[in-house]
Scaffold this motif. Structure first.
Motif, PDB file in Angstrom:
ATOM      1  N   VAL A 121      47.170 -15.996 -36.023  1.00  0.00           N
ATOM      2  CA  VAL A 121      47.837 -17.307 -36.554  1.00  0.00           C
ATOM      3  C   VAL A 121      47.682 -18.323 -35.487  1.00  0.00           C
ATOM      4  O   VAL A 121      48.120 -18.269 -34.517  1.00  0.00           O
ATOM      5  N   THR A 122      46.949 -19.249 -35.977  1.00  0.00           N
ATOM      6  CA  THR A 122      46.481 -20.410 -35.128  1.00  0.00           C
ATOM      7  C   THR A 122      46.427 -21.707 -36.030  1.00  0.00           C
ATOM      8  O   THR A 122      45.666 -21.669 -37.000  1.00  0.00           O
ATOM      9  N   GLY A 123      46.824 -22.720 -35.467  1.00  0.00           N
ATOM     10  CA  GLY A 123      46.559 -24.301 -35.997  1.00  0.00           C
ATOM     11  C   GLY A 123      47.735 -24.552 -37.362  1.00  0.00           C
ATOM     12  O   GLY A 123      48.247 -23.521 -37.666  1.00  0.00           O
ATOM     13  N   ASP A 124      48.097 -25.493 -37.508  1.00  0.00           N
ATOM     14  CA  ASP A 124      48.960 -25.828 -38.733  1.00  0.00           C
ATOM     15  C   ASP A 124      48.331 -25.885 -40.267  1.00  0.00           C
ATOM     16  O   ASP A 124      49.152 -25.673 -40.996  1.00  0.00           O
ATOM     17  N   VAL A 125      47.103 -26.145 -40.136  1.00  0.00           N
ATOM     18  CA  VAL A 125      46.506 -26.180 -41.591  1.00  0.00           C
ATOM     19  C   VAL A 125      45.199 -25.322 -41.317  1.00  0.00           C
ATOM     20  O   VAL A 125      44.520 -24.871 -40.568  1.00  0.00           O
ATOM     21  N   TYR A 126      44.611 -25.055 -42.500  1.00  0.00           N
ATOM     22  CA  TYR A 126      43.570 -24.262 -42.766  1.00  0.00           C
ATOM     23  C   TYR A 126      42.349 -24.643 -41.974  1.00  0.00           C
ATOM     24  O   TYR A 126      41.623 -23.796 -41.420  1.00  0.00           O
ATOM     25  N   ALA A 127      42.094 -25.840 -42.035  1.00  0.00           N
ATOM     26  CA  ALA A 127      40.817 -26.374 -41.156  1.00  0.00           C
ATOM     27  C   ALA A 127      40.875 -25.953 -39.713  1.00  0.00           C
ATOM     28  O   ALA A 127      39.859 -25.730 -39.265  1.00  0.00           O
ATOM     29  N   GLN A 128      42.191 -26.075 -39.160  1.00  0.00           N
ATOM     30  CA  GLN A 128      42.106 -25.458 -37.674  1.00  0.00           C
ATOM     31  C   GLN A 128      41.737 -24.125 -37.444  1.00  0.00           C
ATOM     32  O   GLN A 128      41.507 -23.650 -36.645  1.00  0.00           O
ATOM     33  N   ALA A 129      42.446 -23.324 -38.466  1.00  0.00           N
ATOM     34  CA  ALA A 129      42.093 -22.020 -38.514  1.00  0.00           C
ATOM     35  C   ALA A 129      40.733 -21.683 -38.462  1.00  0.00           C
ATOM     36  O   ALA A 129      40.303 -20.569 -38.027  1.00  0.00           O
ATOM     37  N   LEU A 130      40.146 -22.306 -39.607  1.00  0.00           N
ATOM     38  CA  LEU A 130      38.653 -21.989 -39.746  1.00  0.00           C
ATOM     39  C   LEU A 130      37.917 -22.262 -38.218  1.00  0.00           C
ATOM     40  O   LEU A 130      36.910 -21.596 -37.969  1.00  0.00           O
ATOM     41  N   GLU A 131      38.129 -23.500 -37.623  1.00  0.00           N
ATOM     42  CA  GLU A 131      37.586 -23.662 -36.449  1.00  0.00           C
ATOM     43  C   GLU A 131      37.759 -22.477 -35.205  1.00  0.00           C
ATOM     44  O   GLU A 131      36.774 -22.048 -34.826  1.00  0.00           O
ATOM     45  N   ALA A 132      38.904 -22.032 -35.214  1.00  0.00           N
ATOM     46  CA  ALA A 132      38.979 -20.758 -34.589  1.00  0.00           C
ATOM     47  C   ALA A 132      38.286 -19.706 -34.808  1.00  0.00           C
ATOM     48  O   ALA A 132      37.702 -18.844 -34.139  1.00  0.00           O
ATOM     49  N   CYS A 133      38.388 -19.275 -36.215  1.00  0.00           N
ATOM     50  CA  CYS A 133      37.532 -18.391 -36.840  1.00  0.00           C
ATOM     51  C   CYS A 133      35.992 -18.308 -36.518  1.00  0.00           C
ATOM     52  O   CYS A 133      35.256 -17.437 -36.274  1.00  0.00           O
ATOM     53  N   LEU A 134      35.264 -19.746 -36.657  1.00  0.00           N
ATOM     54  CA  LEU A 134      33.878 -19.870 -36.619  1.00  0.00           C
ATOM     55  C   LEU A 134      33.510 -19.580 -34.996  1.00  0.00           C
ATOM     56  O   LEU A 134      32.696 -19.017 -34.684  1.00  0.00           O
ATOM     57  N   GLU A 135      34.495 -19.960 -34.222  1.00  0.00           N
ATOM     58  CA  GLU A 135      34.290 -19.536 -32.793  1.00  0.00           C
ATOM     59  C   GLU A 135      34.259 -18.161 -32.291  1.00  0.00           C
ATOM     60  O   GLU A 135      33.494 -17.617 -31.522  1.00  0.00           O
ATOM     61  N   ARG A 136      35.173 -17.490 -32.801  1.00  0.00           N
ATOM     62  CA  ARG A 136      35.128 -15.807 -32.823  1.00  0.00           C
ATOM     63  C   ARG A 136      34.048 -15.278 -33.434  1.00  0.00           C
ATOM     64  O   ARG A 136      33.409 -14.410 -32.683  1.00  0.00           O
ATOM     65  N   GLN A 137      33.539 -15.983 -34.873  1.00  0.00           N
ATOM     66  CA  GLN A 137      32.216 -15.264 -35.210  1.00  0.00           C
ATOM     67  C   GLN A 137      31.200 -15.257 -34.075  1.00  0.00           C
ATOM     68  O   GLN A 137      30.411 -14.337 -34.153  1.00  0.00           O
ATOM     69  N   ARG A 138      31.001 -16.400 -33.725  1.00  0.00           N
ATOM     70  CA  ARG A 138      29.930 -16.740 -32.755  1.00  0.00           C
ATOM     71  C   ARG A 138      30.060 -15.821 -31.504  1.00  0.00           C
ATOM     72  O   ARG A 138      28.871 -15.291 -30.969  1.00  0.00           O
TER      73      ARG A 138
END
Length: 312
Positions: A121-138
């Protein structure tokens, strides 16, 4: 997006019918049943889909179409795409990590954990969760499943339109809820100009409406009743291109009308659906979309990941 890609997705699904994916019912009711002056209202009951939403189609198609590395799959989601990815990953026996924003409902977080996903669980909205997800994927090399902006995801969603046509013929119009736009992109890619495709958005999450006003995709502030399922802050690039070709109408619906439609679907038809799934009926009942008297209108009832106690 071509009809051939959608047909290929449907063929890919065939060996997994039942356990991985369902052919959801299509109800045809007179418009009068909803207090609407039109010939028929069709309900495509995609809230009965495996994992509780249409997202099962796109996420499963993505996983079946791509090799899955040892690190498994990773996705950012307001809830439904994550649940669908987790369900598909569980059935395929691969690891799944899901990044959700704080707006993701407790019911959806609980469902994710039940499916064995590792939830961040991270960020207030989807876009912030997506940024964290992309970092994790890399960092891990896991297969990224995007909630709405990948060709396989859009093609999977398009199988709904193909199924509607097989079950009931071609409706005159199809009313489709829009967040990032994967659902409407898939449906419009199948029907093209052979049915009128109407984009529906909450007034407090107007990604497509704002993009059209600006002439290009733009970021919007997202809030309101449907923020967890229609919480993308920008329309997807695939959806932007396809809706420019095949979608004429983009309609905004107020939260009050969405909540009222949810309650109608529950009290009158015993359909427990989330706000995003009620936009079609809300648009009809609030007069945001006015059909012709002989029109056959199809509503995509797209998700059910909601606590029914909230609808009482």
């Amino acid at each position: 997006m071509s009809r051939e890609a959608i047909a290929a997705a449907a063929a890919r699904f065939a060996p997994h019918d039942g356990a991985f994916l369902r052919r959801t019912p299509l109800w045809k009711l007179p418009g009068a049943a909803f207090g609407v002056r039109c010939d028929e209202v069709w309900l495509k009951l995609e809230h009965l889909q495996v994992s509780g939403s249409f997202k099962a189609r796109g996420m499963l198609n993505r996983l079946l179409a791509q090799p899955i590395p040892g690190a498994g799959v990773v996705v950012a989601s307001g809830g439904n795409a994550g649940i669908a990815t987790a369900a598909a990953a569980r059935r395929l026996g691969v690891r799944c990590e899901v990044f959700v924003p704080t707006v993701c409902s407790p019911a959806k977080r609980a469902r994710l954990r039940e499916l064995g996903a590792h939830v961040v669980v991270t960020g207030d909205v989807y876009a912030q969760a997506l940024e964290a997800c992309l970092e994790r994927q890399r960092a891990t090399g896991a297969l990224l499943t995007h909630a709405y902006d990948q060709p396989e995801v859009v093609a999977g969603a398009g199988t709904i339109a193909r199924e509607i046509e097989e079950q009931g013929g071609r409706p005159d119009s199809v009313l489709v809820s829009v967040g990032g736009g994967g659902l409407i992109a898939g449906i419009a890619s199948w029907f093209r100009r052979e049915a009128r495709i109407v984009a529906l958005e909450p007034e407090l999450a107007p990604t497509l409406f704002a993009a059209r006003a600006a002439g290009a995709p733009v970021d919007v502030a997202v809030s309101g009743l449907a923020a967890d399922s229609l919480g993308a802050k920008r329309i997807g690039s695939i959806a932007w291109d396809i809706t420019q070709q095949f979608v004429g109408d983009a309609v905004l619906v107020p939260d009050g009308a969405i909540g009222a439609a949810q309650r109608t679907l529950w009290k009158e038809f015993k359909l427990a659906v989330e706000p995003a799934a009620a936009l079609g009926l809300a648009a009809l009942q609030a007069g945001a979309y006015v059909p012709g008297e002989r029109e056959r209108v199809c509503l995509v009832v797209c998700g059910a990941n909601v606590d029914p106690a909230t609808l009482a």
